[in-house]
Enzyme design. Structure first.
Site, PDB file in Angstrom:
ATOM      1  N   SER A 179      71.157  62.769 -14.045  1.00  0.00           N
ATOM      2  CA  SER A 179      72.273  63.475 -13.413  1.00  0.00           C
ATOM      3  C   SER A 179      71.707  64.314 -12.273  1.00  0.00           C
ATOM      4  O   SER A 179      70.799  65.124 -12.490  1.00  0.00           O
ATOM      5  CB  SER A 179      72.978  64.356 -14.447  1.00  0.00           C
ATOM      6  OG  SER A 179      74.069  65.034 -13.873  1.00  0.00           O
TER       7      SER A 179
ATOM      8  N   ARG B  76      80.728  67.355 -14.468  1.00  0.00           N
ATOM      9  CA  ARG B  76      81.362  66.539 -15.510  1.00  0.00           C
ATOM     10  C   ARG B  76      80.315  65.870 -16.394  1.00  0.00           C
ATOM     11  O   ARG B  76      80.481  65.770 -17.599  1.00  0.00           O
ATOM     12  CB  ARG B  76      82.257  65.466 -14.898  1.00  0.00           C
ATOM     13  CG  ARG B  76      83.526  65.951 -14.349  1.00  0.00           C
ATOM     14  CD  ARG B  76      84.457  66.298 -15.479  1.00  0.00           C
ATOM     15  NE  ARG B  76      85.808  66.208 -15.003  1.00  0.00           N
ATOM     16  CZ  ARG B  76      86.830  66.064 -15.784  1.00  0.00           C
ATOM     17  NH1 ARG B  76      86.676  65.965 -17.080  1.00  0.00           N
ATOM     18  NH2 ARG B  76      88.035  66.028 -15.302  1.00  0.00           N
ATOM     19  N   GLU B  77      79.238  65.409 -15.773  1.00  0.00           N
ATOM     20  CA  GLU B  77      78.203  64.708 -16.545  1.00  0.00           C
ATOM     21  C   GLU B  77      77.552  65.629 -17.565  1.00  0.00           C
ATOM     22  O   GLU B  77      77.476  65.298 -18.745  1.00  0.00           O
ATOM     23  CB  GLU B  77      77.166  64.112 -15.588  1.00  0.00           C
ATOM     24  CG  GLU B  77      77.708  62.978 -14.750  1.00  0.00           C
ATOM     25  CD  GLU B  77      76.855  62.611 -13.554  1.00  0.00           C
ATOM     26  OE1 GLU B  77      77.256  61.683 -12.820  1.00  0.00           O
ATOM     27  OE2 GLU B  77      75.796  63.246 -13.323  1.00  0.00           O
ATOM     28  N   TRP B  78      77.075  66.789 -17.115  1.00  0.00           N
ATOM     29  CA  TRP B  78      76.379  67.644 -18.075  1.00  0.00           C
ATOM     30  C   TRP B  78      77.331  68.327 -19.037  1.00  0.00           C
ATOM     31  O   TRP B  78      77.002  68.536 -20.202  1.00  0.00           O
ATOM     32  CB  TRP B  78      75.416  68.615 -17.409  1.00  0.00           C
ATOM     33  CG  TRP B  78      75.972  69.785 -16.663  1.00  0.00           C
ATOM     34  CD1 TRP B  78      76.129  69.899 -15.311  1.00  0.00           C
ATOM     35  CD2 TRP B  78      76.406  71.037 -17.209  1.00  0.00           C
ATOM     36  NE1 TRP B  78      76.645  71.120 -14.991  1.00  0.00           N
ATOM     37  CE2 TRP B  78      76.821  71.841 -16.137  1.00  0.00           C
ATOM     38  CE3 TRP B  78      76.490  71.551 -18.500  1.00  0.00           C
ATOM     39  CZ2 TRP B  78      77.318  73.134 -16.306  1.00  0.00           C
ATOM     40  CZ3 TRP B  78      76.986  72.835 -18.672  1.00  0.00           C
ATOM     41  CH2 TRP B  78      77.393  73.610 -17.578  1.00  0.00           C
TER      42      TRP B  78
END
Length: 127
Positions: A7, A73-75
């Site tokens: 990410s 959003r990813e983490w």
């Protein structure tokens, strides 16, 4: 070997790709957006599949921060999965900046001070 999701912000693409290459060379399966999202693909679908299939999210941050909509959003979704007991870990990697406050207690690999030492720490953490 492990499934690792990288990410990163677009500003850090070159460093993140270098790191992805290092992890791949060490035998890990690496999900890196530049390698996994192709012309015509649904970006959201590809990212979701990458996140769901990963045991580790390597959160790369720098002076550019970690506040873009995609990286956030990813983490955040990975943190939620971790708190729900899904066996996924967030491994912060510092390219020269500050982690989000909610992740500040996590030990990070400092790639800005010594790339090889930081890589060694990261490889040790990925089982």
């Amino acid at each position: 070997m492990a499934n690792v999701f990288i990410s990163h912000r677009k500003d850090d693409t070159a460093l993140a790709e270098r790191l992805a290459g290092n992890l791949s060379s060490a035998g890990h399966t690496v999900w890196f957006d530049e390698w996994e999202i192709h012309l015509g693909d649904s970006i959201t679908e590809r990212i979701n599949a990458g996140l769901e299939g990963s045991s580790y999210l390597v959160l790369c941050y720098s002076a550019s921060g970690v506040t873009s909509p995609w990286i956030s959003r990813e983490w955040m979704s990975t943190l939620y999965r971790q708190l729900e007991g899904h066996g996924v870990r967030i491994l912060p990697v510092n390219f020269g900046g500050s982690a989000p406050a909610i992740l500040a207690d996590l030990k990070y690999a400092d790639m800005s001070a010594d790339w090889d030492a930081g890589l060694g720490q990261l490889l040790k953490a990925i089982r």
